[in-house]
Design a protein around this motif. Structure first.
Motif, PDB file in Angstrom:
ATOM      1  N   LEU A 102       0.843  -1.201   0.000  1.00 42.02           N
ATOM      2  CA  LEU A 102       0.000   0.000   0.000  1.00 42.02           C
ATOM      3  C   LEU A 102       0.875   1.246   0.000  1.00 42.02           C
ATOM      4  O   LEU A 102       1.733   1.419   0.869  1.00 42.02           O
ATOM      5  CB  LEU A 102      -0.918  -0.004   1.217  1.00 42.02           C
ATOM      6  N   LEU A 103       0.658   2.114  -0.960  1.00 42.67           N
ATOM      7  CA  LEU A 103       1.395   3.363  -1.080  1.00 42.67           C
ATOM      8  C   LEU A 103       0.497   4.489  -0.566  1.00 42.67           C
ATOM      9  O   LEU A 103      -0.571   4.727  -1.126  1.00 42.67           O
ATOM     10  CB  LEU A 103       1.774   3.601  -2.539  1.00 42.67           C
ATOM     11  N   PRO A 104       0.896   5.173   0.497  1.00 41.22           N
ATOM     12  CA  PRO A 104       0.054   6.255   1.017  1.00 41.22           C
ATOM     13  C   PRO A 104      -0.165   7.340  -0.028  1.00 41.22           C
ATOM     14  O   PRO A 104       0.719   7.612  -0.854  1.00 41.22           O
ATOM     15  CB  PRO A 104       0.861   6.786   2.212  1.00 41.22           C
ATOM     16  N   ALA A 105      -1.326   7.975   0.014  1.00 38.63           N
ATOM     17  CA  ALA A 105      -1.628   9.052  -0.925  1.00 38.63           C
ATOM     18  C   ALA A 105      -0.575  10.147  -0.813  1.00 38.63           C
ATOM     19  O   ALA A 105      -0.223  10.582   0.289  1.00 38.63           O
ATOM     20  CB  ALA A 105      -3.013   9.611  -0.646  1.00 38.63           C
ATOM     21  N   GLY A 106      -0.048  10.571  -1.941  1.00 35.18           N
ATOM     22  CA  GLY A 106       0.958  11.618  -1.965  1.00 35.18           C
ATOM     23  C   GLY A 106       2.383  11.118  -1.861  1.00 35.18           C
ATOM     24  O   GLY A 106       3.337  11.883  -2.106  1.00 35.18           O
ATOM     25  N   ILE A 139      -4.459   3.468  -8.630  1.00 35.44           N
ATOM     26  CA  ILE A 139      -3.307   3.273  -9.511  1.00 35.44           C
ATOM     27  C   ILE A 139      -2.507   2.115  -8.945  1.00 35.44           C
ATOM     28  O   ILE A 139      -2.167   2.106  -7.759  1.00 35.44           O
ATOM     29  CB  ILE A 139      -2.398   4.517  -9.587  1.00 35.44           C
ATOM     30  N   GLU A 140      -2.228   1.125  -9.787  1.00 35.00           N
ATOM     31  CA  GLU A 140      -1.315   0.066  -9.378  1.00 35.00           C
ATOM     32  C   GLU A 140       0.044   0.309 -10.015  1.00 35.00           C
ATOM     33  O   GLU A 140       0.138   0.630 -11.197  1.00 35.00           O
ATOM     34  CB  GLU A 140      -1.812  -1.324  -9.784  1.00 35.00           C
ATOM     35  N   VAL A 141       1.082   0.168  -9.213  1.00 31.19           N
ATOM     36  CA  VAL A 141       2.452   0.240  -9.707  1.00 31.19           C
ATOM     37  C   VAL A 141       2.951  -1.198  -9.810  1.00 31.19           C
ATOM     38  O   VAL A 141       3.235  -1.840  -8.809  1.00 31.19           O
ATOM     39  CB  VAL A 141       3.356   1.052  -8.763  1.00 31.19           C
ATOM     40  N   SER A 154       3.080  -9.703 -10.926  1.00 30.51           N
ATOM     41  CA  SER A 154       3.888  -8.475 -11.024  1.00 30.51           C
ATOM     42  C   SER A 154       3.500  -7.431  -9.983  1.00 30.51           C
ATOM     43  O   SER A 154       3.505  -6.220 -10.254  1.00 30.51           O
ATOM     44  CB  SER A 154       3.789  -7.856 -12.430  1.00 30.51           C
ATOM     45  N   SER A 155       3.187  -7.869  -8.783  1.00 31.82           N
ATOM     46  CA  SER A 155       2.782  -6.920  -7.742  1.00 31.82           C
ATOM     47  C   SER A 155       3.929  -5.994  -7.375  1.00 31.82           C
ATOM     48  O   SER A 155       5.104  -6.376  -7.398  1.00 31.82           O
ATOM     49  CB  SER A 155       2.311  -7.670  -6.495  1.00 31.82           C
ATOM     50  N   GLY A 156       3.583  -4.753  -7.057  1.00 26.74           N
ATOM     51  CA  GLY A 156       4.563  -3.779  -6.605  1.00 26.74           C
ATOM     52  C   GLY A 156       3.973  -2.935  -5.494  1.00 26.74           C
ATOM     53  O   GLY A 156       4.074  -3.259  -4.313  1.00 26.74           O
ATOM     54  N   ARG A 157       3.328  -1.849  -5.879  1.00 30.27           N
ATOM     55  CA  ARG A 157       2.649  -0.974  -4.934  1.00 30.27           C
ATOM     56  C   ARG A 157       1.295  -0.587  -5.520  1.00 30.27           C
ATOM     57  O   ARG A 157       1.035  -0.772  -6.699  1.00 30.27           O
ATOM     58  CB  ARG A 157       3.472   0.284  -4.658  1.00 30.27           C
ATOM     59  N   PHE A 158       0.432  -0.010  -4.691  1.00 31.97           N
ATOM     60  CA  PHE A 158      -0.842   0.504  -5.190  1.00 31.97           C
ATOM     61  C   PHE A 158      -1.318   1.635  -4.304  1.00 31.97           C
ATOM     62  O   PHE A 158      -0.957   1.722  -3.124  1.00 31.97           O
ATOM     63  CB  PHE A 158      -1.904  -0.608  -5.274  1.00 31.97           C
ATOM     64  N   VAL A 159      -2.110   2.517  -4.890  1.00 31.54           N
ATOM     65  CA  VAL A 159      -2.703   3.627  -4.151  1.00 31.54           C
ATOM     66  C   VAL A 159      -4.168   3.721  -4.556  1.00 31.54           C
ATOM     67  O   VAL A 159      -4.516   3.498  -5.721  1.00 31.54           O
ATOM     68  CB  VAL A 159      -1.945   4.946  -4.436  1.00 31.54           C
ATOM     69  N   THR A 160      -5.029   4.006  -3.601  1.00 35.19           N
ATOM     70  CA  THR A 160      -6.454   4.167  -3.890  1.00 35.19           C
ATOM     71  C   THR A 160      -6.882   5.592  -3.582  1.00 35.19           C
ATOM     72  O   THR A 160      -6.333   6.247  -2.694  1.00 35.19           O
ATOM     73  CB  THR A 160      -7.319   3.192  -3.072  1.00 35.19           C
ATOM     74  N   GLY A 161      -7.865   6.065  -4.329  1.00 32.35           N
ATOM     75  CA  GLY A 161      -8.338   7.432  -4.162  1.00 32.35           C
ATOM     76  C   GLY A 161      -9.325   7.574  -3.023  1.00 32.35           C
ATOM     77  O   GLY A 161      -9.930   6.597  -2.567  1.00 32.35           O
ATOM     78  N   PRO A 162      -9.521   8.799  -2.537  1.00 31.98           N
ATOM     79  CA  PRO A 162     -10.410   9.034  -1.394  1.00 31.98           C
ATOM     80  C   PRO A 162     -11.894   9.038  -1.732  1.00 31.98           C
ATOM     81  O   PRO A 162     -12.735   8.971  -0.831  1.00 31.98           O
ATOM     82  CB  PRO A 162      -9.970  10.412  -0.903  1.00 31.98           C
ATOM     83  N   LEU A 193      -6.217  10.974  -9.158  1.00 33.03           N
ATOM     84  CA  LEU A 193      -5.075  10.532  -8.359  1.00 33.03           C
ATOM     85  C   LEU A 193      -3.813  11.012  -9.055  1.00 33.03           C
ATOM     86  O   LEU A 193      -3.744  11.056 -10.282  1.00 33.03           O
ATOM     87  CB  LEU A 193      -5.030   9.012  -8.230  1.00 33.03           C
ATOM     88  N   HIS A 194      -2.800  11.368  -8.237  1.00 33.46           N
ATOM     89  CA  HIS A 194      -1.529  11.816  -8.771  1.00 33.46           C
ATOM     90  C   HIS A 194      -0.415  10.992  -8.139  1.00 33.46           C
ATOM     91  O   HIS A 194      -0.445  10.675  -6.958  1.00 33.46           O
ATOM     92  CB  HIS A 194      -1.331  13.304  -8.478  1.00 33.46           C
ATOM     93  N   LEU A 195       0.558  10.654  -8.957  1.00 31.34           N
ATOM     94  CA  LEU A 195       1.657   9.803  -8.519  1.00 31.34           C
ATOM     95  C   LEU A 195       2.955  10.370  -9.082  1.00 31.34           C
ATOM     96  O   LEU A 195       3.011  10.700 -10.261  1.00 31.34           O
ATOM     97  CB  LEU A 195       1.441   8.374  -9.034  1.00 31.34           C
ATOM     98  N   THR A 196       3.968  10.481  -8.241  1.00 31.12           N
ATOM     99  CA  THR A 196       5.256  10.958  -8.712  1.00 31.12           C
ATOM    100  C   THR A 196       6.260   9.820  -8.709  1.00 31.12           C
ATOM    101  O   THR A 196       6.204   8.935  -7.860  1.00 31.12           O
ATOM    102  CB  THR A 196       5.790  12.110  -7.849  1.00 31.12           C
ATOM    103  N   GLY A 197       7.192   9.866  -9.659  1.00 32.91           N
ATOM    104  CA  GLY A 197       8.197   8.825  -9.757  1.00 32.91           C
ATOM    105  C   GLY A 197       9.298   8.943  -8.722  1.00 32.91           C
ATOM    106  O   GLY A 197      10.184   8.104  -8.676  1.00 32.91           O
ATOM    107  N   GLY A 198       9.243   9.970  -7.876  1.00 32.78           N
ATOM    108  CA  GLY A 198      10.245  10.134  -6.830  1.00 32.78           C
ATOM    109  C   GLY A 198      11.431  10.925  -7.310  1.00 32.78           C
ATOM    110  O   GLY A 198      11.534  11.309  -8.459  1.00 32.78           O
TER     111      GLY A 198
END
Length: 259
Positions: free
Chosen positions: A86-90, A136-138, A159-167, A254-259
């Protein structure tokens, strides 16, 4: 050394933990079939639980017709989600924990009732859903260049990695999920778009297939679990410095940054 369930699970978790990609297991173990691949997947899950992770749901892979035709299959794969994914929002994509991350938009179900196959239909599956979210699934394959066979990717937890869900959560009866649309932007430029129909014709069909596949293995989808129903579009690369935005018709952005 000969290959078996233990060796395959160890190889995949070591590749994940060390961020070292590898060739497909079937290159060395051509006898690996889908049933054994799911056994490997379940063994890697047990090892995750043993180190303190907790199951939070399931995900589907290869839900689009185009991907299934390329892989020569008629139904998607199921795999496990744990709290460590689980990837926290933001939060940015954790590049130091992933090999070659790619992002794809998903329709996400939060379950209110237990769903157990066999015999689950799209209608009964949707009736067990509490709310629908954008996500969004990463994905992050442990195989070099994302080259694998069907048993390889099943063993690798799809191919699991991370995921984030919207509010934004919407009751399923308030949506027509077949026409719920999403628009994917990469660094402000439109990269792709799709509707829920891209996921097995309807995301509830994917949910029913997951319940029936798990039921075949004596398992079920439990209340409170999340279900990622599969990528609506092709996945986009998210290297450092990249920004991905996904805009849904009714499920927010949803917004996701590559870091």
């Amino acid at each position: 050394m000969t290959w078996d369930l233990d060796r395959a699970a160890t190889a995949l978790l070591e590749a994940e933990d060390t961020r070292t990609d590898r060739g497909p297991i079937t290159d060395e173990w051509p006898e690996l079939d889908l049933d054994m691949a799911y056994a490997v997947q379940d063994e890697t899950l047990q090892r995750r639980l043993n180190r303190g992770e907790h199951i939070v749901g399931v995900k589907l892979g290869l839900t689009s017709r185009a991907k299934q035709e390329r892989m020569g299959i008629a139904a998607p794969l199921t795999a496990w989600l744990t709290d460590a994914m689980l990837l926290p929002a933001g939060a940015p994509v954790p590049q130091d924990r992933l090999i070659h991350p790619r992002a794809e938009p998903e329709i996400v179900f939060v379950m209110k009732d237990r769903l157990a196959g066999p015999g689950v239909t799209a209608a009964t599956a949707l009736a067990a859903v509490g709310s629908v979210h954008g996500g969004i699934e990463v994905i992050d394959s442990r195989y070099r260049d994302f080259r694998f066979t069907l048993p390889d990717v099943a063993a690798d937890n799809a191919s699991s990695g991370r995921f984030v869900t919207g509010p934004v959560g919407v009751p399923p009866e308030k949506l027509d999920l077949a026409i719920e649309a999403c628009l994917v932007e990469v660094d402000g430029q439109v990269a792709d778009s799709a509707t829920g129909a891209a996921v097995q014709g309807h995301p509830a069909e994917a949910l029913a297939l997951a319940a029936n596949e798990l039921g075949r293995r004596g398992l079920a989808i439990e209340p409170g679990w999340l279900v990622l129903t599969g990528g609506m579009t092709d996945a986009v690369h998210v290297p450092p410095g990249t920004t991905v935005a996904v805009h849904f018709t009714h499920l927010g952005s949803l917004h996701l940054t590559g870091g």
